[in-house]
Design a protein around this motif. Structure first.
Motif, PDB file in Angstrom:
ATOM      1  N   LYS A 138       1.044  -1.287   0.029  1.00  0.00           N
ATOM      2  CA  LYS A 138       0.220  -0.604  -0.507  1.00  0.00           C
ATOM      3  C   LYS A 138       0.872   1.289   0.284  1.00  0.00           C
ATOM      4  N   THR A 139       0.892   2.398  -0.660  1.00  0.00           N
ATOM      5  CA  THR A 139       1.045   3.407  -0.884  1.00  0.00           C
ATOM      6  C   THR A 139       0.458   4.116  -0.277  1.00  0.00           C
ATOM      7  N   TYR A 140       0.792   5.117   0.695  1.00  0.00           N
ATOM      8  CA  TYR A 140      -0.082   6.201   1.408  1.00  0.00           C
ATOM      9  C   TYR A 140       0.256   7.605   0.671  1.00  0.00           C
ATOM     10  N   LYS A 141       0.046   8.887   0.467  1.00  0.00           N
ATOM     11  CA  LYS A 141       0.099  10.189  -0.071  1.00  0.00           C
ATOM     12  C   LYS A 141       0.497  11.543   0.436  1.00  0.00           C
ATOM     13  N   VAL A 142       1.822  11.893   0.886  1.00  0.00           N
ATOM     14  CA  VAL A 142       1.230  13.089   1.784  1.00  0.00           C
ATOM     15  C   VAL A 142       1.781  14.139   1.391  1.00  0.00           C
ATOM     16  N   ASN A 143       0.662  15.410   0.686  1.00  0.00           N
ATOM     17  CA  ASN A 143       1.820  16.970  -0.140  1.00  0.00           C
ATOM     18  C   ASN A 143       2.146  17.971   0.754  1.00  0.00           C
ATOM     19  N   VAL A 144       3.366  18.072   1.228  1.00  0.00           N
ATOM     20  CA  VAL A 144       4.301  18.551   1.848  1.00  0.00           C
ATOM     21  C   VAL A 144       4.259  19.922   1.029  1.00  0.00           C
ATOM     22  N   ALA A 145       3.545  21.030   1.924  1.00  0.00           N
ATOM     23  CA  ALA A 145       3.583  22.437   0.893  1.00  0.00           C
ATOM     24  C   ALA A 145       5.005  23.145   1.144  1.00  0.00           C
ATOM     25  N   ALA A 146       5.423  23.908   0.490  1.00  0.00           N
ATOM     26  CA  ALA A 146       6.356  24.965   0.155  1.00  0.00           C
ATOM     27  C   ALA A 146       6.411  25.827   1.705  1.00  0.00           C
ATOM     28  N   GLY A 147       7.944  25.432   2.310  1.00  0.00           N
ATOM     29  CA  GLY A 147       8.575  26.440   3.722  1.00  0.00           C
ATOM     30  C   GLY A 147       7.899  25.513   4.989  1.00  0.00           C
ATOM     31  N   SER A 148       7.206  24.065   4.852  1.00  0.00           N
ATOM     32  CA  SER A 148       7.690  23.135   5.908  1.00  0.00           C
ATOM     33  C   SER A 148       8.633  22.495   6.648  1.00  0.00           C
ATOM     34  N   THR A 149       8.946  22.508   7.973  1.00  0.00           N
ATOM     35  CA  THR A 149      10.091  21.607   8.500  1.00  0.00           C
ATOM     36  C   THR A 149       9.586  20.265   8.361  1.00  0.00           C
TER      37      THR A 149
END
Length: 468
Positions: A138-149
């Protein structure tokens, strides 16, 4: 502000307050007594409905406890482990009495992987992109926004994937910080891999070396154990299919040098069954007695009725008693065991249940009905299922008891409105009559003074005539 009128007239001296009070009571007492009687009766019924609901709630709670899937009652067998720090045991009614030797060489573990080191700690910048986390196909996706830490990515993963059993945390070690992933999923092949964002890429099948990423300590693994020397594996530490009728919870490992494993025993649990059945009988009888107390008149030592129960002759309560009585008397869908009477449970004249322990023991020992008892109570169409369906029309939101209470609340409001109207009438009538009798007192006072003056004149005339 209204003028205060003396209770006794200042003119003639009429006892205005007593006169007005008597006239007002004569006019309003019948209605006042009627409202008082109806209010008292209505309050008693409301209190009775409240007591009935409390009794039903207590009975439902008792049934829920006896019907708890996580701690099932009515098991014909009891399991014990000689060492629960290695293995715990639960039984079902399909178990077989006996003993088993359990050895545990390793427990099932989940995947724990770490990213490369970040010198900037939790505030280290993370590139924008789509983070992919793979496990067990299984593959899960997380969209990381600009400026993330590193810290914000951790929080986002926990928020979005926590329900999937995947969590993340920032671990600070000498040389920098890492994003560490863990999972509640256990078993061989359940290792986590991370990709999509270069600095967070982790090959979960490779050991962490130096500042790079990888798995920590070891790959995820299956549990390895044996039952009476027969070797088995499991992706989980709770194993339900290793031995028929048993659930084994592996909690630790046995010493590789031990000559024997952990002894697990399965025995008939007649005492436990009796205790569970007695608990049901007690709960039912408590409910029945509580309802009877609400519907039975109180009598004095001579047998004369001194007061009625708040729900005496109440149709809803009579219907309830009839419905629950049918449940304990009717037959269920079992084959060998389908009535409570087969276990020595019979209805007495007052509606309560009698539990004959001698007949119960005979049912277990002679007729071998122990494994059927759980089904009689907890199966679909069993006692608890039928009892729940019988009670539902009464206890559900908008059910019979809710409707009764709503109707009684309306009666209460209506009686309060009638009382308020009567209070207003009493006040107006009191004011009106007080004014009238005050005026009469004044008029009589004037007449009295005039009479006294006339008498005085005649007395003076008589006195003058005597002198002449």
């Amino acid at each position: 502000m209204a003028a205060i009128t003396p209770s006794t007239g200042v003119g003639y001296g009429l006892e205005i307050s007593k006169i007005v009070d008597a006239l007002v009571k004569s006019d309003t007492s019948a209605k006042s007594n009627q409202i008082a009687r109806q209010s008292s009766n209505n309050s008693a019924i409301l209190s009775g409905i409240g007591s009935l609901r409390s009794a039903l709630t207590a009975f439902q709670d008792a049934m829920k406890k006896l019907n708890d899937k996580d701690a099932p009652s009515f098991n014909a067998f009891a399991g014990t482990s000689a060492n629960e720090s290695v293995v715990k045991i639960k039984t079902t009614n399909s178990a077989v009495a006996g003993t088993y030797d359990i050895r545990v060489s390793q427990l099932a573990t989940g995947s724990k992987v770490a990213s490369q080191q970040f010198a900037g700690g939790g505030t280290s910048a993370i590139s924008e992109g789509e983070l992919t986390i793979s496990q067990n196909g299984k593959t899960y996706k997380v969209n990381v926004a600009a400026g993330s830490t590193l810290q914000s990515v951790r929080d986002q993963i926990n928020k979005e994937l926590g329900k999937e059993g995947i969590t993340a945390n920032v671990v600070n070690e000498a040389g920098g910080s890492r994003l560490v992933f863990g999972s509640t999923t256990t078993g061989k092949g359940s290792d986590i891999s991370v990709g999509g964002i270069p600095e967070l890429t982790i090959d979960g099948t490779q050991k962490m070396v130096g500042a790079g990423g990888g798995f920590i300590d070891a790959l995820a693994q299956d549990a390895e154990f044996s039952v009476d020397g027969l070797k088995l594996t499991s992706s989980k530490n709770v194993v339900d299919n290793a031995v028929s009728g048993l659930s084994l919870e592996l909690t630790g490992t046995t010493s590789p040098t031990a000559t024997t494993g952990v002894k697990v025993s399965v025995t008939l649990d007649n005492d436990g069954l009796k205790k569970s059945v007695q608990s049901f009988v007690d709960a039912y009888n408590t409910l029945r007695k509580a309802v009877t107390a609400l519907t039975t008149p109180t009598k004095d030592s001579s047998g004369n009725v001194t007061s009625l129960g708040p729900l005496t002759n109440d149709p809803t309560t009579r219907s309830l008693l009839s419905d629950i009585g049918k449940v304990v008397a009717e037959a269920g869908s079992g084959t060998q065991l389908n009535t409570l009477s087969q276990l020595g449970i019979n209805t007495q004249k007052d509606g309560t249940l009698e539990f004959n322990s001698t007949k119960f023991t005979a049912a277990l020992n002679d007729k071998k009905l122990g494994s059927e008892i759980q089904g009689l109570f907890t199966a679909d169409g069993g006692v608890f299922d039928r009892m729940t369906k019988a009670l539902d029309p009464y206890v559900k939101t908008g059910g019979s008891l809710d409707s009764r209470k709503s109707a009684l609340d309306k009666v209460t409001k209506n009686l309060q409105d009638q009382q308020a109207a009567l209070d207003r009438r009493t006040e107006l009538l009191t004011t009106s009559l007080t004014k009238k009798y005050a005026a009469l007192d004044t008029a009589l006072g004037l007449m009295k003074k005039q009479g006294e003056q006339i008498v005085s004149i005649f007395d003076a005339m008589n006195a003058q005539a005597k002198k002449g």
